[in-house]
Design an enzyme around this catalytic site. Structure first.
Site, PDB file in Angstrom:
ATOM      1  N   GLU A  76     -10.599   5.191  -8.343  1.00 41.32           N
ATOM      2  CA  GLU A  76      -9.858   3.950  -8.608  1.00 41.32           C
ATOM      3  C   GLU A  76      -9.815   3.521 -10.072  1.00 41.32           C
ATOM      4  OE1 GLU A  76     -11.226   0.947  -5.847  1.00 41.32           O
ATOM      5  OE2 GLU A  76     -10.169   1.880  -4.178  1.00 41.32           O
ATOM      6  N   GLU A 176      -8.077   6.652   1.525  1.00 37.11           N
ATOM      7  CA  GLU A 176      -9.071   5.598   1.741  1.00 37.11           C
ATOM      8  C   GLU A 176      -8.423   4.410   2.431  1.00 37.11           C
ATOM      9  OE1 GLU A 176     -11.755   4.784  -1.579  1.00 37.11           O
ATOM     10  OE2 GLU A 176     -11.848   2.686  -0.952  1.00 37.11           O
TER      11      GLU A 176
END
Length: 384
Positions: A76, A176
């Site tokens: 991320e 995810e």
């Protein structure tokens, strides 16, 4: 639980050798991230030299494992370029953060990696749009990393009904997504006392590391279930733990089955990795395995929704029932699906049979029926 890939998160650790040995033996693919997550990092020469040494060591240690199929730069941090320059941040700093990012992940991590291993792809971040160009120089495909048409995606939505498929992204690879639950009372007992056994007690608040996590879980329970109460506070807490796990399993099943159906549609979704597999302590979390390895209900559900040959259904908001068969086997499947219509009294009123021809490595819709038509054919009403 019928999984064929696990992802080692960039905010964790490089796993021990035994982990990769087991993955090799089981044929379990590994998405391996370098240990960078959810942050901006420096690019001074001393730090970059340390990173290069770390990557070199880990790639030399691990690259002989056939289970590792992809190296990823971080978790991320491509998305984090927007976190630090948006939402009230200094947008004028984006060029600096981007330069730091390129220097660390493209010029340092990737260069150290390809010096040791060119047999596997390098994915710059998760989520990411991937590279625009790889040779002669590596150039990122910039823009929102939550682009559904390319790359992988992370998705969380705690406000919308979690069984409603219209809220899920039609992404290429869902790397995810998740929803929380509580571990069982059995797992709580070694580290808590009885006064802690209230779902929103100080201890539960202390161990909840997701902002508004308890409130979001409580709200979603109330959408789909009667909120668990009992005159005995211990039973009330135990029942809350259980219902939270049923909810979590149902939410993740709905989303995973959605992604598996999309393999046969225009999105061509080719992966679904829910967050997360295991816990590092006793706490409310997204895990399907409690601390100590005890299975949550989600893990039992995963064994079903990850089965190579999956029958899944959903009802869209227009009163239509959709029936799909997802076939991960390398050979086609031919068979039939039986649809049964039962009354609330337990009487089988009508049966239909649909022939199925599911190609290898594909997902197909095998039947579409309006609920009202099915019930009319069975001589039934909504009341029974």
């Amino acid at each position: 639980a019928n999984m064929n890939m696990v992802r080692t998160w960039g905010g964790g650790i490089y796993q021990h050798d035994d982990f990769y040995d087991l993955c090799d033996a089981m044929g379990l693919m590994v998405w391996e991230e370098f240990m960078f997550a959810c942050a901006a990092y420096p690019r001074d020469s001393a730090f970059l030299a340390d990173v290069s040494e770390e990557v070199t060591y880990q790639v030399r240690r691990l690259s002989h494992h056939p289970s590792i199929v992809l190296w990823s730069g971080n978790n991320e941090n491509e998305a984090a370029l927007g976190w630090f320059t948006g939402h009230g941040g200094d947008s004028g700093m984006r060029d600096l953060y981007l330069a730091d990012y390129v220097k660390l992940y493209f010029d340092t991590v990737r260069e150290a990696l390809v010096a040791e291993d060119t047999t596997r792809p390098f994915w710059p971040s998760s989520p990411s749009n991937g590279p625009l160009v790889e040779h002669p120089v590596y150039v990122g495909r910039w823009g929102s990393p939550y682009n559904n048409s390319i790359g992988d995606n992370h998705f969380y939505n705690y406000e919308s009904p979690c069984l409603n498929v219209t809220f899920f992204p039609r992404t290429r690879f869902a790397s995810e997504y998740g929803f929380q639950s509580y571990p069982s009372l059995y797992t709580w007992k070694p580290v808590t006392i009885e006064e802690d056994w209230v779902y929103n007690s100080d201890m539960m608040q202390h161990r909840q590391h997701h902002s508004k996590g308890i409130e979001q879980l409580e709200d979603m329970i109330r959408v789909y279930f009667h909120f668990p109460t009992n005159a005995d506070p211990v039973l009330a807490f135990d029942h809350f733990n259980y219902v939270s796990q049923v909810l979590q399993g149902s939410c993740i099943r709905a989303q995973t089955e959605f992604y598996r159906r999309l393999r046969g549609e225009d999105a061509h979704t080719m992966g679904a990795l829910y967050w997360q597999l295991n816990d590092i302590w006793q706490a409310p979390s997204w895990a399907s395995l409690e601390y100590g390895g005890r299975w949550k209900i989600l893990h039992y559900f995963a064994k079903e929704f990850f089965t190579p040959l999956l029958l899944s259904t959903y009802e869209d908001p227009m009163d239509t029932l959709h029936i799909h068969v997802s076939n991960d086997y390398q050979v086609a499947f031919k068979g039939s699906v039986r649809i049964e219509c039962w009354s609330w009294a337990g009487t089988l009123n009508k049966t239909w049979t649909v022939e199925v021809d599911a190609p290898a490595s594909d997902s197909v819709e095998v039947a579409t029926r309006t609920i009202s038509t099915l019930m009319a054919d069975a001589g039934m009403t909504k009341e029974g």
